[in-house]
Design a protein around this motif. Structure first.
Motif, PDB file in Angstrom:
ATOM      1  N   TYR A 293       0.819  -1.214   0.000  1.00 47.56           N
ATOM      2  CA  TYR A 293       0.000   0.000   0.000  1.00 47.56           C
ATOM      3  C   TYR A 293       0.852   1.263   0.000  1.00 47.56           C
ATOM      4  N   GLY A 294       2.140   1.126  -0.144  1.00 46.86           N
ATOM      5  CA  GLY A 294       3.043   2.269  -0.204  1.00 46.86           C
ATOM      6  C   GLY A 294       4.418   1.849   0.254  1.00 46.86           C
ATOM      7  N   GLU A 295       5.237   1.404  -0.708  1.00 44.44           N
ATOM      8  CA  GLU A 295       6.528   0.823  -0.336  1.00 44.44           C
ATOM      9  C   GLU A 295       7.454   1.861   0.291  1.00 44.44           C
ATOM     10  N   ALA A 296       7.427   3.113  -0.221  1.00 41.60           N
ATOM     11  CA  ALA A 296       8.303   4.151   0.333  1.00 41.60           C
ATOM     12  C   ALA A 296       7.948   4.425   1.794  1.00 41.60           C
ATOM     13  N   ARG A 297       6.666   4.551   2.097  1.00 45.42           N
ATOM     14  CA  ARG A 297       6.262   4.792   3.475  1.00 45.42           C
ATOM     15  C   ARG A 297       6.576   3.593   4.356  1.00 45.42           C
ATOM     16  N   ALA A 298       6.395   2.396   3.807  1.00 46.81           N
ATOM     17  CA  ALA A 298       6.705   1.190   4.583  1.00 46.81           C
ATOM     18  C   ALA A 298       8.190   1.135   4.921  1.00 46.81           C
ATOM     19  N   LEU A 299       9.055   1.475   3.963  1.00 42.02           N
ATOM     20  CA  LEU A 299      10.489   1.510   4.235  1.00 42.02           C
ATOM     21  C   LEU A 299      10.822   2.611   5.237  1.00 42.02           C
ATOM     22  N   GLY A 300      10.160   3.752   5.118  1.00 42.83           N
ATOM     23  CA  GLY A 300      10.368   4.824   6.082  1.00 42.83           C
ATOM     24  C   GLY A 300       9.982   4.398   7.491  1.00 42.83           C
ATOM     25  N   TYR A 301       8.909   3.621   7.588  1.00 39.75           N
ATOM     26  CA  TYR A 301       8.485   3.112   8.894  1.00 39.75           C
ATOM     27  C   TYR A 301       9.544   2.195   9.487  1.00 39.75           C
ATOM     28  N   VAL A 302      10.093   1.303   8.669  1.00 41.39           N
ATOM     29  CA  VAL A 302      11.152   0.403   9.141  1.00 41.39           C
ATOM     30  C   VAL A 302      12.356   1.214   9.631  1.00 41.39           C
ATOM     31  N   ALA A 303      12.774   2.201   8.847  1.00 39.77           N
ATOM     32  CA  ALA A 303      13.944   3.006   9.213  1.00 39.77           C
ATOM     33  C   ALA A 303      13.695   3.785  10.505  1.00 39.77           C
ATOM     34  N   ALA A 304      12.509   4.384  10.644  1.00 34.00           N
ATOM     35  CA  ALA A 304      12.205   5.171  11.842  1.00 34.00           C
ATOM     36  C   ALA A 304      12.219   4.309  13.095  1.00 34.00           C
ATOM     37  N   ARG A 305      11.687   3.103  13.006  1.00 38.84           N
ATOM     38  CA  ARG A 305      11.641   2.237  14.179  1.00 38.84           C
ATOM     39  C   ARG A 305      13.030   1.718  14.540  1.00 38.84           C
ATOM     40  N   LEU A 306      13.855   1.456  13.544  1.00 41.67           N
ATOM     41  CA  LEU A 306      15.221   1.015  13.853  1.00 41.67           C
ATOM     42  C   LEU A 306      16.033   2.138  14.480  1.00 41.67           C
ATOM     43  N   LEU A 307      15.843   3.377  14.009  1.00 37.84           N
ATOM     44  CA  LEU A 307      16.519   4.519  14.635  1.00 37.84           C
ATOM     45  C   LEU A 307      16.006   4.729  16.061  1.00 37.84           C
ATOM     46  N   GLU A 308      14.740   4.482  16.268  1.00 31.06           N
ATOM     47  CA  GLU A 308      14.188   4.548  17.627  1.00 31.06           C
ATOM     48  C   GLU A 308      14.897   3.567  18.550  1.00 31.06           C
ATOM     49  N   VAL A 309      15.130   2.345  18.054  1.00 36.87           N
ATOM     50  CA  VAL A 309      15.823   1.329  18.855  1.00 36.87           C
ATOM     51  C   VAL A 309      17.243   1.774  19.169  1.00 36.87           C
ATOM     52  N   VAL A 310      17.936   2.335  18.170  1.00 34.50           N
ATOM     53  CA  VAL A 310      19.310   2.811  18.388  1.00 34.50           C
ATOM     54  C   VAL A 310      19.346   3.844  19.506  1.00 34.50           C
ATOM     55  N   MET A 311      18.370   4.747  19.525  1.00 33.70           N
ATOM     56  CA  MET A 311      18.320   5.774  20.563  1.00 33.70           C
ATOM     57  C   MET A 311      17.908   5.211  21.916  1.00 33.70           C
ATOM     58  N   LEU A 312      17.198   4.082  21.906  1.00 30.06           N
ATOM     59  CA  LEU A 312      16.738   3.485  23.163  1.00 30.06           C
ATOM     60  C   LEU A 312      17.833   2.709  23.888  1.00 30.06           C
ATOM     61  N   LEU A 313      18.738   2.113  23.146  1.00 29.34           N
ATOM     62  CA  LEU A 313      19.708   1.206  23.759  1.00 29.34           C
ATOM     63  C   LEU A 313      20.542   1.839  24.871  1.00 29.34           C
TER      64      LEU A 313
END
Length: 206
Positions: A57-77
Motif C-alpha cells: 500500500y506504499g513501499e516508500a512509506r513502509a520503508l520509512g516506517y522500518v527506518a524510523a523504528r530502527l533509529l528509535e531502537v538505536v536511541m533506546l539502547l
C-alpha cells in the motif's frame, strides 16, 4: 505475531518509565533497563513482521516506517546500557553519560517513534487494514505525544512526571487496543488481499 510484539513493547515501556527514574535505587534502575531491552527487542521485530503487508500500500512509506523504528531502537539502547554501567562501574564519566542519555536520547527516540507512527497509521488509514476509528485515534494522539517529547527535551518536565505520562497515555492506550485487535482479529482479510494490479491489456484487432 505483530499483536504480541506491540503488546510486549507497550507494556514493557510503561513499566520501564518509573523504574529508570534518576532518583531510584540501583536495583530498580536495573529492572527498568531490562524492561527497556525487552521493549527495544520487540520494537525491532515489529516492522519486520509488518513490512510484507505494508509495502503493498506504499513501499516508500513502509520503508520509512522500518527506518524510523530502527533509529528509535538505536536511541533506546543507551537507556538500557546506562543504568547497567552505572551499577557495574560507577564513575563520573558513566554518570555523565547516563544524564546525557536521559536529557537527549529518550526524547530523540520518542520523536523517531512518532515519525514511524505517522507513517504506519496513515498506511493503515488508507488501506483500511484495521477500522478507521482505530487508526484515526492514533493519528490524533500523536500530537500530545510529540509535545511531551519536546517539553522533556527542553527540560520543562521530567520524563517520569505525571504531566508527561498523561500526554503519552492516549497513544500508549491506542497501541494496547491495536495489539488486542490484531491478536483477536488480525488485519482485514479483504484489504490485505487487494494488491493493486495493473489493468489487463486490451486485445487488439487483427
Amino acid at each position: 505475531m505483530t499483536g504480541a510484539l506491540f503488546l510486549t513493547a507497550t507494556v514493557a515501556g510503561v513499566i520501564s518509565v518509573p523504574l529508570i527514574a534518576p532518583d531510584n535505587g540501583p536495583h530498580a534502575r536495573q529492572a527498568g533497563a531490562l524492561m527497556v531491552l525487552i521493549m527495544a527487542g520487540a520494537i525491532a521485530l515489529i516492522p519486520t513482521t509488518l513490512f510484507p503487508v505494508l509495502r503493498r500500500y506504499g513501499e516508500a512509506r513502509a520503508l520509512g516506517y522500518v527506518a524510523a523504528r530502527l533509529l528509535e531502537v538505536v536511541m533506546l539502547l543507551p537507556a538500557a546500557a546506562g543504568p547497567l554501567m552505572a551499577v557495574a562501574a560507577p564513575s563520573p564519566p558513566v554518570e555523565a553519560l547516563v544524564r546525557t542519555e536521559e536529557r537527549w536520547g529518550q526524547p530523540a527516540s520518542t520523536l523517531f517513534f512518532c515519525l514511524g507512527a505517522v507513517l504506519f497509521y496513515t498506511l493503515l488509514w488508507r488501506a483500511r487494514l484495521v477500522p478507521r476509528w482505530l487508526s484515526g485515534w492514533a493519528l490524533v494522539a500523536i500530537a500530545p505525544y510529540v509535545a511531551g517529547a519536546v517539553i522533556v527535551l527542553f527540560g520543562v518536565v521530567d520524563p517520569a512526571s505525571p504531566v508527561n505520562s498523561a500526554m503519552y497515555a492516549p497513544l500508549a492506550l491506542n497501541e494496547l487496543v491495536l495489539a488486542v485487535w490484531l491478536l483477536a482479529r488480525g488485519f482485514a482479510v479483504r484489504a490485505a488481499a487487494e494488491v493493486p494490479q495493473r489493468p489487463a491489456p486490451v486485445p487488439q484487432g487483427v
